[in-house]
Design a protein around this motif. Structure first.
Motif, mmCIF file in Angstrom:
data_model
loop_
_atom_site.group_PDB
_atom_site.id
_atom_site.type_symbol
_atom_site.label_atom_id
_atom_site.label_comp_id
_atom_site.label_asym_id
_atom_site.label_seq_id
_atom_site.Cartn_x
_atom_site.Cartn_y
_atom_site.Cartn_z
ATOM 1 N N ASP A 27 0.808 -1.220 0.000
ATOM 2 C CA ASP A 27 0.000 0.000 0.000
ATOM 3 C C ASP A 27 0.843 1.273 0.000
ATOM 4 O O ASP A 27 0.298 2.375 0.009
ATOM 5 N N ILE A 28 2.163 1.121 0.006
ATOM 6 C CA ILE A 28 3.059 2.274 -0.064
ATOM 7 C C ILE A 28 3.691 2.287 -1.447
ATOM 8 O O ILE A 28 4.257 1.290 -1.891
ATOM 9 N N ASP A 29 3.573 3.413 -2.118
ATOM 10 C CA ASP A 29 4.172 3.570 -3.442
ATOM 11 C C ASP A 29 5.535 4.225 -3.278
ATOM 12 O O ASP A 29 5.676 5.209 -2.553
ATOM 13 N N CYS A 30 6.520 3.667 -3.943
ATOM 14 C CA CYS A 30 7.899 4.137 -3.827
ATOM 15 C C CYS A 30 8.378 4.588 -5.205
ATOM 16 O O CYS A 30 8.292 3.829 -6.166
ATOM 17 N N GLU A 31 8.857 5.827 -5.286
ATOM 18 C CA GLU A 31 9.319 6.351 -6.574
ATOM 19 C C GLU A 31 10.624 7.111 -6.385
ATOM 20 O O GLU A 31 10.717 7.998 -5.532
ATOM 21 N N ALA A 33 13.512 9.492 -8.199
ATOM 22 C CA ALA A 33 13.842 10.375 -9.319
ATOM 23 C C ALA A 33 15.115 11.112 -8.939
ATOM 24 O O ALA A 33 15.098 11.992 -8.072
ATOM 25 N N GLY A 34 16.214 10.713 -9.546
ATOM 26 C CA GLY A 34 17.496 11.327 -9.213
ATOM 27 C C GLY A 34 17.841 11.083 -7.763
ATOM 28 O O GLY A 34 17.828 9.957 -7.289
ATOM 29 N N GLY A 35 18.100 12.141 -7.034
ATOM 30 C CA GLY A 35 18.474 12.029 -5.631
ATOM 31 C C GLY A 35 17.311 12.135 -4.673
ATOM 32 O O GLY A 35 17.503 12.433 -3.493
ATOM 33 N N VAL A 36 16.100 11.874 -5.166
ATOM 34 C CA VAL A 36 14.905 11.988 -4.324
ATOM 35 C C VAL A 36 14.127 10.676 -4.364
ATOM 36 O O VAL A 36 13.855 10.134 -5.435
ATOM 37 N N LEU A 37 13.773 10.187 -3.184
ATOM 38 C CA LEU A 37 12.943 8.994 -3.054
ATOM 39 C C LEU A 37 11.659 9.411 -2.348
ATOM 40 O O LEU A 37 11.704 9.941 -1.236
ATOM 41 N N THR A 38 10.531 9.190 -3.009
ATOM 42 C CA THR A 38 9.240 9.595 -2.464
ATOM 43 C C THR A 38 8.422 8.365 -2.111
ATOM 44 O O THR A 38 8.237 7.480 -2.948
ATOM 45 N N LEU A 39 7.957 8.317 -0.868
ATOM 46 C CA LEU A 39 7.051 7.270 -0.413
ATOM 47 C C LEU A 39 5.666 7.896 -0.312
ATOM 48 O O LEU A 39 5.474 8.874 0.412
ATOM 49 N N SER A 40 4.721 7.343 -1.054
ATOM 50 C CA SER A 40 3.359 7.878 -1.077
ATOM 51 C C SER A 40 2.412 6.875 -0.437
ATOM 52 O O SER A 40 2.503 5.669 -0.699
ATOM 53 N N PHE A 41 1.500 7.393 0.363
ATOM 54 C CA PHE A 41 0.585 6.560 1.127
ATOM 55 C C PHE A 41 -0.837 6.720 0.605
ATOM 56 O O PHE A 41 -1.157 7.709 -0.063
ATOM 57 N N GLU A 42 -1.696 5.766 0.939
ATOM 58 C CA GLU A 42 -3.072 5.781 0.448
ATOM 59 C C GLU A 42 -3.837 7.034 0.868
ATOM 60 O O GLU A 42 -4.749 7.465 0.174
ATOM 61 N N ASN A 43 -3.461 7.634 1.994
ATOM 62 C CA ASN A 43 -4.153 8.835 2.473
ATOM 63 C C ASN A 43 -3.595 10.113 1.838
ATOM 64 O O ASN A 43 -3.852 11.208 2.317
ATOM 65 N N LYS A 44 -2.822 9.938 0.773
ATOM 66 C CA LYS A 44 -2.264 11.048 -0.023
ATOM 67 C C LYS A 44 -1.120 11.792 0.663
ATOM 68 O O LYS A 44 -0.690 12.832 0.185
#
Length: 104
Positions: A27-31, A33-44
């Motif tokens: 349920d956690i989206d991991c992306e 891009a370059g030197g940035v790692l973003t973890l996105s959750f279902e609650n936005k």
């Protein structure tokens, strides 16, 4: 620490986070891009982890606060509050996911 050492350590940490999320937290989206790692959750909400190459730091932005981590020995430690990176990341992701998340 030399720049190439910093990049090797941070790249390995980013890969560790991605592998941990992919293996146990669908349920956690991991992306990355370059030197940035973003973890996105279902609650936005998001946790953003990024490299700060000039300072040889890792910065983490959570819904609660921002943290600046420096390598001390073999651990990344926040230079303002003293949190260890994996512990802080586990706590922040647990809070934002609404379920237990562990980065052992």
């Amino acid at each position: 620490m030399k720049d190439h050492e910093y990049h090797a350590l941070t790249d390995a940490f980013f890969q560790y986070v991605e592998d941990t999320v992919d293996a146990g937290y669908p349920d956690i989206d991991c992306e990355r891009a370059g030197g940035v790692l973003t973890l996105s959750f279902e609650n936005k909400t998001k946790v953003i982890i990024n490299k700060q190459e000039p300072l040889h730091q890792i910065w983490v932005a959570t819904r609660e606060n921002g943290f600046h981590f420096e390598l001390q020995g073999e651990s990344w430690i926040d230079n303002r509050f003293g949190h260890e990176l994996k512990t802080l990341l586990s706590k922040a992701c647990t809070t934002q996911a609404g379920e237990p998340v562990q980065f052992p």
